[in-house]
Design an enzyme around this catalytic site. Structure first.
Site, PDB file in Angstrom:
ATOM      1  N   GLU A 164      11.747  24.921  49.763  1.00  0.00           N
ATOM      2  CA  GLU A 164      10.367  25.308  49.421  1.00  0.00           C
ATOM      3  C   GLU A 164       9.346  24.325  49.992  1.00  0.00           C
ATOM      4  O   GLU A 164       8.613  23.668  49.249  1.00  0.00           O
ATOM      5  CB  GLU A 164      10.192  25.420  47.908  1.00  0.00           C
ATOM      6  CG  GLU A 164      10.966  26.556  47.293  1.00  0.00           C
ATOM      7  CD  GLU A 164      10.642  26.784  45.818  1.00  0.00           C
ATOM      8  OE1 GLU A 164      10.119  25.853  45.175  1.00  0.00           O
ATOM      9  OE2 GLU A 164      10.916  27.875  45.311  1.00  0.00           O
ATOM     10  N   GLU A 316      16.739  32.442  45.367  1.00  0.00           N
ATOM     11  CA  GLU A 316      16.698  31.961  43.980  1.00  0.00           C
ATOM     12  C   GLU A 316      16.033  32.998  43.093  1.00  0.00           C
ATOM     13  O   GLU A 316      15.023  33.599  43.463  1.00  0.00           O
ATOM     14  CB  GLU A 316      15.842  30.696  43.862  1.00  0.00           C
ATOM     15  CG  GLU A 316      16.392  29.454  44.484  1.00  0.00           C
ATOM     16  CD  GLU A 316      15.430  28.275  44.268  1.00  0.00           C
ATOM     17  OE1 GLU A 316      14.580  28.321  43.356  1.00  0.00           O
ATOM     18  OE2 GLU A 316      15.525  27.312  45.031  1.00  0.00           O
TER      19      GLU A 316
HETATM   20  C1  GAL Z   1      12.312  26.540  42.666  1.00  0.00           C
HETATM   21  C2  GAL Z   1      13.111  25.405  43.251  1.00  0.00           C
HETATM   22  C3  GAL Z   1      14.351  25.115  42.439  1.00  0.00           C
HETATM   23  C4  GAL Z   1      14.040  25.108  40.984  1.00  0.00           C
HETATM   24  C5  GAL Z   1      13.436  26.424  40.615  1.00  0.00           C
HETATM   25  C6  GAL Z   1      13.115  26.550  39.151  1.00  0.00           C
HETATM   26  O1  GAL Z   1      10.979  26.362  42.975  1.00  0.00           O
HETATM   27  O2  GAL Z   1      13.442  25.651  44.579  1.00  0.00           O
HETATM   28  O3  GAL Z   1      14.876  23.890  42.852  1.00  0.00           O
HETATM   29  O4  GAL Z   1      13.147  24.064  40.716  1.00  0.00           O
HETATM   30  O5  GAL Z   1      12.240  26.600  41.307  1.00  0.00           O
HETATM   31  O6  GAL Z   1      12.511  27.792  38.860  1.00  0.00           O
END
Ligand code: GAL
Length: 666
Positions: A164, A316
């Site tokens: 990110e 994710e």
């Molecule tokens: C994303 C990040 C992850 C974790 C996640 C939590 O922004 O890439 O490492 O922090 O959010 O929602």
């Protein structure tokens, strides 16, 4: 130049080389937080849940390099072997988004500064300056060694660079790189002074050394400087990405490389970035309590698929609650499955989570994991495991197929950046919100939408929709004109075509060629609307914005303002196949208007007669039907199909329970 150009097809390794007929299922795995006994249990549970892909090493830098130059790979060697032995593919991350504390202590110049000159210290994450030569050197070194060691490992399926990318830096090294970047863009100071309009407020630059990032200032900052700083920031982060990408590619030319986007994130020109990725991936966290969570998901999925030009990776999502909203709600039973299958419907060939096992310590210990604090007996893991089984069952039928929109929604980061300057007429106008409102109207109308850059080839789309493109290059204006000339329909929202690529207002307040296209003779004044204020017309109610415009003779006025200062003046104009909407119609009115325009352009909803809470998406010849409601619903699906999820035959009609999904094959 992008004009009329289709994004270049991706060559080299891609997602299809990794999926090989399976939907990737898994997530970030951070085993360094756990004793090794847990790893064995993890693998057992992963197999139970159908996990076939894990992302290792996203935040492992201090574990891999605990002291400058040290290398501790033993634990990762054991994990790679463990995954290989278990048939689970590894997406290996370069750990460069969270440098170890020693880097900041020994080299404070690697730490970014904010606009006020304050340092962003270690103790969180992403405390690196994209411009720091020392940071880049250390990032390259650890990447090189990781790639040399694991680039040929049989468990490795893909590289994931950093995480990110989203940082800014106003510090001295960034200032030096900003000047260098500006020299490349403008060559001469005269050209820069002209682009930035420095004649205003005595800002003329006589030496390159005088130029700074837009740091804390007494009053409004120069818009050109701010706009270029955003471009520069996106480009610097991209340089960091491509530097690491090129290293890992050298060691594993047979494997694809990705970095994960944040959805609709303002800091990154994701069109440009996507061209540099083998696999486009995104992190998506709709709020389970948001009544429009599903539409937010749909928007991000449409955008990611459009950037990928084919299947993409959901890198994710959360299995349950996140922990970074004010109040963080879990997902009600079935919602995680529904939203995962929604992503698959819209082209995802990977459904992954942050993270595998919920942490017991650290800043995200209340963020859910696939295995939550409740363990394998918990509802979350049970649902995850069920989904893993279902994805495994449909993978072969689904992967590699493209799902395509009938309507193109145009979006451009440079226009967003330019329009967001603090000196604008209304701070209530937010590009992302306007974009969301228009996408929502089309989503609720059950249309299939793609996103496109304003200079992309619009040929495949009978209908092109521009919610708001405040700044347009000449080439983008040409492209819109060509679309209409070629027989396409165009509908544009307010504040479109106001400025050029330098954020210089076009003569007359809107590009003259667009004014002619829209049927506007004179744009007299903009009338932004306050909170709670609306602009009624004879057909619809407008919010956020209204305009005092005079129509050209041959334009037809489709709606007129009623009452107030603008009484009787045009609100919605139509000039042949071109529509101009000078306000933001209320949601139901925007939906009705766009439905009417789509019908005129020959664009049909995905399925006729769908109830509001049901979404239908085509992917290849498959039809996904998703019930976003908590009540069961019966839907007409003419023809004979087989539901791939249940294996049952479906004829003409389908009943879906709460959050139910069917994947129909003819
Ligand atoms: C994303 C990040 C992850 C974790 C996640 C939590 O922004 O890439 O490492 O922090 O959010 O929602």
């Amino acid at each position: 130049m992008r004009t009329g150009a289709t994004p270049a097809p991706r060559t080299g390794p891609g997602l299809g080389d990794v999926t090989r007929g399976r939907i990737l299922f898994g997530g970030d795995y951070n085993p360094e937080q756990w004793p090794e006994e847990t790893w064995t249990e993890d693998v057992r549970l992963m197999r139970e849940a159908g996990v076939n892909s894990v992302t290792l090493g996203v935040f492992s830098w201090s574990r891999l390099e605990p002291r400058p130059g040290a290398r501790e790979f033993g634990w990762l060697d054991r994990l790679m072997e463990l995954m290989h032995g278990s048939g689970i593919g590894v997406v290996l991350a370069t750990p460069t988004s969270s440098p170890p504390p020693w880097l900041g202590r020994l080299h404070p110049e690697t730490l970014p500064r904010d606009e006020d000159g304050r340092t962003e210290w270690w103790g969180g994450r992403q405390h690196f300056s994209h411009s720091s030569a020392v940071y880049r050197r250390h990032a390259a070194a650890i990447t090189e060694d990781l790639a040399a060691r694991y680039g040929g490992h049989p468990a490795l399926t893909m590289w994931h660079v950093n995480n990110e990318y989203c940082t800014y830096d106003w510090g001295d090294e960034a200032a030096a790189r900003f000047r260098h970047w500006l020299r490349r863009r403008y060559t001469t100071l005269d050209a820069l002074n002209s682009a930035w309009g420095t004649a205003f407020w005595s800002q003329g630059y006589g030496e390159w050394a005088e130029i700074l990032p837009p740091r804390h200032a007494h009053y409004l900052k120069n818009p050109g400087q701010v706009l270029d700083f955003k471009r520069f920031t996106s480009d610097m982060l991209l340089e960091c990405y491509t530097a690491e990408r090129d290293i890992v590619r050298r060691h594993s030319p047979h494997l694809p490389v990705t970095t994960n986007f944040m959805p609709l994130w303002s800091g990154q020109d994701a069109w440009r970035w996507a061209e540099q990725e083998d696999v486009v991936s995104v992190d998506l966290y709709p709020d389970p309590r948001d009544p429009f969570g599903a539409q937010h998901g749909a928007l991000v999925q449409d955008m990611t698929r459009s950037q990928a030009g084919g299947p993409w990776m959901l890198m994710e999502q959360a299995a349950g609650p996140v922990n970074w909203r004010g109040v963080n709600h879990p997902k009600p039973r079935g919602l995680g499955r529904l939203w995962s299958l929604q992503a698959v419907a819209r082209g995802a060939d990977a459904v992954c989570y942050f993270q595998w096992r919920q942490s017991r310590q650290g800043a995200e210990k209340f963020h859910s994991g696939m295995v939550g604090h409740a363990g394998p007996r918990g509802r979350t893991f049970q649902e995850v495991a069920r989904l893993g089984g279902e994805l495994a069952a449909i993978g072969r039928e689904v992967t590699g197929r493209h799902s395509r929109g009938d309507i193109a929604i145009l979006h451009d980061w440079h226009s967003w950046w330019a329009g967001a300057h603090e000196g604008r007429l209304s701070a209530r106008v937010d590009h992302a919100e306007v974009l969301t409102a228009w996408h929502r109207a089309l989503w609720q109308g059950h249309f299939a939408t793609d996103f496109a850059h304003p200079e992309h080839d619009l040929g495949p789309y009978a209908l092109v929709v521009v919610p708001q493109l405040y700044a347009l290059t000449d080439a983008a204006v040409d492209n819109l004109l060509a679309h209409v000339q070629d027989g396409g329909t165009l509908v544009c929202g307010f504040l479109t075509g106001v400025a050029d690529q330098d954020d210089r207002v076009r003569p007359g307040g809107m590009d003259p060629r667009l004014r002619e296209l829209f049927g506007i003779r004179t744009l007299h004044e903009w009338w932004p609307l306050d909170e709670g204020e609306s602009a009624d017309t004879d057909g619809l109610r407008g919010t956020l914005w209204s305009e005092e415009i005079e129509a050209a003779e041959d334009a037809s006025v489709e709606a007129r303002y009623k009452g107030g200062e603008l009484d009787g003046l045009p609100a919605v104009l139509r000039n042949g196949r071109v529509w101009y909407v000078s306000t933001l119609p209320e949601p139901h009115a925007l939906r009705a208007l766009l439905t009417r325009i789509a019908a005129g352009a020959g664009v049909r909803p995905v399925l006729d007669g769908l109830p509001d809470q049901v979404e239908a998406v085509r992917r290849g010849d498959l039809l996904f039907v998703l019930n976003h409601g908590r009540e069961s619903v019966t839907v007409k699906v003419p023809g004979t199909h087989r539901d791939l999820l249940t294996g049952t035959a479906v004829e003409d009609e389908l009943t879906l329970g709460r959050y139910g999904v069917a994947v129909l094959r003819p």
